[in-house]
Design a protein around this motif. Sequence first.
Motif, PDB file in Angstrom:
ATOM      1  N   ALA A 206       1.016  -0.289  11.092  1.00  0.00           N
ATOM      2  CA  ALA A 206       2.483  -0.278  11.175  1.00  0.00           C
ATOM      3  C   ALA A 206       3.029   0.552  10.015  1.00  0.00           C
ATOM      4  CB  ALA A 206       3.028  -1.703  11.135  1.00  0.00           C
ATOM      5  N   HIS A 207       3.558   1.718  10.340  1.00  0.00           N
ATOM      6  CA  HIS A 207       4.159   2.579   9.321  1.00  0.00           C
ATOM      7  C   HIS A 207       5.669   2.363   9.219  1.00  0.00           C
ATOM      8  CE1 HIS A 207       0.547   4.998   8.559  1.00  0.00           C
ATOM      9  NE2 HIS A 207       0.310   4.910   9.850  1.00  0.00           N
TER      10      HIS A 207
ATOM     11  N   PHE B 133       6.447  -6.613   2.394  1.00  0.00           N
ATOM     12  CA  PHE B 133       7.786  -6.694   2.981  1.00  0.00           C
ATOM     13  C   PHE B 133       7.731  -6.424   4.481  1.00  0.00           C
ATOM     14  CE2 PHE B 133      11.746  -4.756   4.350  1.00  0.00           C
ATOM     15  CZ  PHE B 133      12.688  -5.643   3.865  1.00  0.00           C
ATOM     16  N   LEU B 134       6.939  -5.422   4.893  1.00  0.00           N
ATOM     17  CA  LEU B 134       6.812  -5.119   6.314  1.00  0.00           C
ATOM     18  C   LEU B 134       6.169  -6.285   7.066  1.00  0.00           C
ATOM     19  CD1 LEU B 134       7.038  -3.201   8.692  1.00  0.00           C
ATOM     20  CD2 LEU B 134       4.912  -2.124   7.962  1.00  0.00           C
TER      21      LEU B 134
ATOM     22  N   ASN C 197       9.249   1.590   4.089  1.00  0.00           N
ATOM     23  CA  ASN C 197       8.059   0.763   4.127  1.00  0.00           C
ATOM     24  C   ASN C 197       7.047   1.162   3.052  1.00  0.00           C
ATOM     25  OD1 ASN C 197       5.890  -0.861   4.917  1.00  0.00           O
ATOM     26  ND2 ASN C 197       5.186   0.643   6.391  1.00  0.00           N
ATOM     27  N   PHE C 198       6.537   2.388   3.123  1.00  0.00           N
ATOM     28  CA  PHE C 198       5.493   2.806   2.181  1.00  0.00           C
ATOM     29  C   PHE C 198       5.555   4.314   2.037  1.00  0.00           C
ATOM     30  CE2 PHE C 198       1.078   2.889   0.506  1.00  0.00           C
ATOM     31  CZ  PHE C 198       1.118   1.759  -0.296  1.00  0.00           C
ATOM     32  N   PRO C 199       6.643   4.861   1.418  1.00  0.00           N
ATOM     33  CA  PRO C 199       6.837   6.316   1.400  1.00  0.00           C
ATOM     34  C   PRO C 199       5.695   7.066   0.719  1.00  0.00           C
ATOM     35  CG  PRO C 199       8.816   5.157   0.689  1.00  0.00           C
ATOM     36  CD  PRO C 199       7.723   4.142   0.738  1.00  0.00           C
TER      37      PRO C 199
ATOM     38  N   ILE D 290       7.143  -1.428  -4.569  1.00  0.00           N
ATOM     39  CA  ILE D 290       6.263  -0.362  -5.047  1.00  0.00           C
ATOM     40  C   ILE D 290       6.700   0.133  -6.427  1.00  0.00           C
ATOM     41  CG2 ILE D 290       5.389   1.940  -4.508  1.00  0.00           C
ATOM     42  CD1 ILE D 290       6.042   1.331  -1.565  1.00  0.00           C
ATOM     43  N   VAL D 291       8.004   0.322  -6.625  1.00  0.00           N
ATOM     44  CA  VAL D 291       8.542   0.836  -7.893  1.00  0.00           C
ATOM     45  C   VAL D 291       9.075  -0.340  -8.704  1.00  0.00           C
ATOM     46  CG1 VAL D 291      10.233   2.365  -8.961  1.00  0.00           C
ATOM     47  CG2 VAL D 291       9.137   3.020  -6.801  1.00  0.00           C
TER      48      VAL D 291
END
Length: 871
Positions: A126-127, A239-240, A364-366, A390-391
């Motif tokens: 899942a992207h 989160f996704l 989601n996950f750039p 992520i950040v």
Amino acid sequence: MRICQVVHGFPPVERTGVENYTLGLSRALARAGHRVEVFVPRRDPQLADLALRREEREGFAVNWITNNNNPQSPREALLVPELKRSFAAFLERERPEVVHFQHLIKLGLDLVSVARERGIPTVFTAHDYYPICHRFTLLRPDLARCDVRGDSRACARCDLALGLLNAQPNLGDYQVGVLRDQLDPAAWGKLEGILADRGEEHGLTQAEIEAACEQRGELDRLRREAYTNFDLVLAPSRFLIEELVRGGFARERIEHSPLGFEVADLAGLPPVRPDPARPVRFAFLGGVAKHKGVHVLLEAFARLPGGAELAVWGGSTDRVYVEHVRRRAGEVGAQWRGSYERADLPRILAEVDAVVVPSIWVENFPLVIHEAFAAGRPVLTSRLGALAEIVHDGSDGLLAEPGDVEDLARVLRRCVEEAALLPALARGAPPVKSMATEARELAGRYAELVGTRRVSRDVAGLPPSLATAVGRHDELTRMPSRELFARVLAGLDELRRAWTPELGGIEAVELLARGLGEGSEAQDRLREARNEIAWLRTKKEELDEGREELVTLFEDLDQLLNETRAGSQRQAEHLDAAGSYVRKKEAEVLDAHARIQELEQVIAEKDRYIREVEGHVHEAGRYIRHKEGEYTDVETELRRAAEERRALQDELQATRERTRALEAEAQAAGGYARAKEGEARQLESFAREKEAEALAAGGYARAKEGEARQLESFAREKEAEALAAGETLARREQELGAARERGTVLDLRTRTVADVSRLALQAQERLLNRALRPILTHLHALHGGTAPLELPSESASFGELLQATRDVERALEVLGDELEWLRPMRAELELCRARMERLQAAYSASGLLRLALARTALGRELRAWREEAAP
């Protein structure tokens, strides 16, 4: 292991995050020894629908399936039956052991069932949010974030709103939604009304609303069923996972698996902001789409007082939005860089101090964040979705409120004002998972799935002599068609070598084409032979009777061999002609390849020069904007001086009028004084006459003496009045002199301000003239330099220089259009080069080429030409 990767787009046709990730994963799996086949759709008007083209790349293959049809409804976009049949044929031919779906948009949900029907394990990564949101962004068409999950009626309102947007002119490919200023107030009000479930107030009937809700409910059900049928579901962020669970996924069926990336070339870049005195360099990299928030970043950058630069890298099919961003970038002083290749990334990031990801949707996950971390660059992004996962604010980057221009400007301003901030954040950048690690982990998951699915055939009920044959048959049925065909050719080659005297040196491919071609006499003979053999096995006791049939069979085979020998000479002649044609085409291919290389060099030189000119133009634009500001200040000063001059002139005029009034009054007072002096002299003369008369007539004189004294007193009074009038006249003359001196000073001041303003204006004209000359020279060279170069004269006025500036802007627009035209040509050239390489490889395989030529229209034409040329 044989692995199939299914994705909705692939480089060089599409280059966003999922596509680049799939490319890197396929490359890493191939390097690890696996056989990878990528199945991907693309639009190509030069090919028929469903045409399949296979392209070899770096150890793996890309299978392009042509799909030129535009879906006419949401159902057609979700279910694509034509691709289902093509995918089934693809799986039958390639026989992969596992299918990994990266995305299903533009492909259709049916592909999952096609793989499952053949017992092939399926994996899904899942992207984005497509499994629970048919718009995949959790954004409404008005770009507001949606917090509804599993409500088909709310999703249907998005469908109805998209129908409204599709009917709006001048939107183009608006993608996920529109900004408010892209619609007139009436259309925006209707859009908001439909999304607020007030469609009937805006022209929609209840029947239309219910039909949309029913259709969306059915499509959501189909999508849910398809996405819950995967054997393994992977999600790169927690989160996704939570959002998928909210949308109906079972938590235990989802595994957390961060993505890996190809980042080895990003290590060892120069440090961040080595010189605190130079401007901070921000950059945006990625798809220039509205939900990526590029417009928010430009407005925030416009609020910086200075000391920073911003470069925007990327492209999009939303041309309306791209043009808006490009125009706004020029207005705020940002650099518009356009599309870029993955190979350009190390050079780009080497010149960047911080990467900005101002998304307004729940990312989601750039990919770009991890590329920035791998390059040691901090990331400034929105406090939204998985971005905040992520950040880490203050550790490896900074967070701002999504869509909040002022808060993002605050974050940018901190990076400019705090010299040690960005280097400290860069040191906190976390390590990035490599693609080799990703490939190794996924290969392990693939192997587990394949191991649980692979069940050996039960051969207990078969004779022992058949067990080996059945196992061999199972092994062959799992082989791709190409490998099976290669083994058949190897067997035929052995047969050919054994029958060399009879076949006359014919190759295995030709033997297969002649002997086993569909509809050939050999095919009929073989079928008859099988029938004969079956009959002989059941009639062993009648061997004598079957002997004649066997003899007939061998006679027929001998006749077939004789016919084959007779036709071999004709076939050799045809192949010689085809070989000549092939050599000619090879020469043409080499010549075309050389021309393509020359064109690539020209385009590369043009790109380099255009980038250099863009840099010069950007600097010139900044200089011109700075000078325009100075020119505005000078104009303001000139206007202020003119106003002051007008005020001084008005005051001087008033002073002159007052002076003239004083002069007139003084003249009147002088005339009055002279009149009084004459009257006094007359009285004095009269007094003397009276005194003489008094002496002559004493009595009368004494009588008149009192009168004379009275007249003398009256004369003294008049004399005093004359003296007072003289003093008043002297004061008026002094005031007139002072007024004249003040007017002279005002005239001098006015002339000084005008002279200074004129000199400043002339200096600005000279500076602007010197700045425009190299720019016009560069632009003239870039346009070919055929027409004579016209530069403004040394004494050109501001009007002429401003006209030259407008000419520069128009030339830059032309260059921008040419640049936009040239960039897609690079991708087209890459495809042409790949096609030329495939053709060259195909031409080098003489045996396969001869077979291909024998079966194509060209082969048939050559054969007909040879037959006509024969006597």
